[in-house]
Design a protein around this motif. Structure first.
Motif, PDB file in Angstrom:
ATOM      1  N   ASP A  28       6.924   4.822 -16.971  1.00 36.12           N
ATOM      2  CA  ASP A  28       7.702   5.920 -16.416  1.00 36.12           C
ATOM      3  C   ASP A  28       8.099   5.670 -14.967  1.00 36.12           C
ATOM      4  N   LYS A  29       7.712   4.532 -14.412  1.00 34.20           N
ATOM      5  CA  LYS A  29       8.062   4.225 -13.035  1.00 34.20           C
ATOM      6  C   LYS A  29       9.340   3.399 -13.010  1.00 34.20           C
ATOM      7  N   PRO A  30      10.126   3.502 -11.925  1.00 37.02           N
ATOM      8  CA  PRO A  30      11.308   2.650 -11.818  1.00 37.02           C
ATOM      9  C   PRO A  30      10.919   1.178 -11.718  1.00 37.02           C
ATOM     10  N   VAL A  31      11.840   0.297 -12.009  1.00 37.40           N
ATOM     11  CA  VAL A  31      11.563  -1.131 -12.008  1.00 37.40           C
ATOM     12  C   VAL A  31      11.144  -1.598 -10.622  1.00 37.40           C
ATOM     13  N   ALA A  32      11.793  -1.118  -9.582  1.00 37.88           N
ATOM     14  CA  ALA A  32      11.500  -1.560  -8.225  1.00 37.88           C
ATOM     15  C   ALA A  32      10.180  -0.998  -7.699  1.00 37.88           C
ATOM     16  N   ALA A  33       9.642   0.043  -8.308  1.00 33.44           N
ATOM     17  CA  ALA A  33       8.426   0.667  -7.790  1.00 33.44           C
ATOM     18  C   ALA A  33       7.199  -0.235  -7.968  1.00 33.44           C
ATOM     19  N   GLY A  34       7.184  -1.105  -8.947  1.00 34.71           N
ATOM     20  CA  GLY A  34       6.032  -1.954  -9.187  1.00 34.71           C
ATOM     21  C   GLY A  34       5.954  -3.165  -8.278  1.00 34.71           C
ATOM     22  N   SER A  35       6.984  -3.403  -7.477  1.00 37.52           N
ATOM     23  CA  SER A  35       7.018  -4.613  -6.667  1.00 37.52           C
ATOM     24  C   SER A  35       6.118  -4.531  -5.441  1.00 37.52           C
ATOM     25  N   GLN A  36       5.943  -3.346  -4.828  1.00 37.56           N
ATOM     26  CA  GLN A  36       5.109  -3.219  -3.650  1.00 37.56           C
ATOM     27  C   GLN A  36       4.210  -2.000  -3.785  1.00 37.56           C
ATOM     28  N   PRO A  37       2.967  -2.114  -3.327  1.00 41.45           N
ATOM     29  CA  PRO A  37       2.108  -0.927  -3.340  1.00 41.45           C
ATOM     30  C   PRO A  37       2.565   0.042  -2.252  1.00 41.45           C
ATOM     31  N   PRO A  38       2.306   1.336  -2.393  1.00 37.88           N
ATOM     32  CA  PRO A  38       2.720   2.295  -1.367  1.00 37.88           C
ATOM     33  C   PRO A  38       1.948   2.080  -0.070  1.00 37.88           C
ATOM     34  N   VAL A  39       2.586   2.366   1.038  1.00 37.06           N
ATOM     35  CA  VAL A  39       1.974   2.193   2.353  1.00 37.06           C
ATOM     36  C   VAL A  39       1.212   3.465   2.691  1.00 37.06           C
ATOM     37  N   ARG A  40      -0.061   3.309   3.021  1.00 38.23           N
ATOM     38  CA  ARG A  40      -0.873   4.456   3.413  1.00 38.23           C
ATOM     39  C   ARG A  40      -1.076   4.405   4.921  1.00 38.23           C
ATOM     40  N   ARG A  41      -0.840   5.529   5.551  1.00 43.82           N
ATOM     41  CA  ARG A  41      -0.975   5.592   7.001  1.00 43.82           C
ATOM     42  C   ARG A  41      -2.139   6.507   7.362  1.00 43.82           C
ATOM     43  N   LYS A  42      -2.820   6.163   8.444  1.00 42.46           N
ATOM     44  CA  LYS A  42      -3.928   6.972   8.916  1.00 42.46           C
ATOM     45  C   LYS A  42      -3.390   8.153   9.716  1.00 42.46           C
ATOM     46  N   VAL A  43      -4.087   9.274   9.623  1.00 41.97           N
ATOM     47  CA  VAL A  43      -3.712  10.465  10.365  1.00 41.97           C
ATOM     48  C   VAL A  43      -4.719  10.656  11.481  1.00 41.97           C
ATOM     49  N   LYS A  44      -4.203  10.811  12.699  1.00 42.41           N
ATOM     50  CA  LYS A  44      -5.090  11.017  13.838  1.00 42.41           C
ATOM     51  C   LYS A  44      -5.630  12.448  13.802  1.00 42.41           C
TER      52      LYS A  44
END
Length: 57
Positions: A28-44
């Protein structure tokens, strides 16, 4: 009326092509979505006040 039918046919064809490409890899994910993992950012954490409490007044 004929122009509307032609435009509807073109839009329907492009929509089907996009839908097929979206489901190309069998998930159910788009083709391009599997190429990179999502970026997680830290919250101060919020800065504390002078009295030592971090909550709102």
């Amino acid at each position: 009326m004929l122009r509307k039918l032609i435009a509807l046919g073109i839009v329907a064809g492009l929509t089907k092509k996009a839908w097929d490409r979206y489901h190309a890899n069998g998930t159910d994910k788009p083709v391009a979505a599997g190429s990179q993992p999502p970026v997680r950012r830290k919250v101060k954490p919020a800065p504390s006040t002078a009295s030592g409490t971090a909550g709102p007044r």
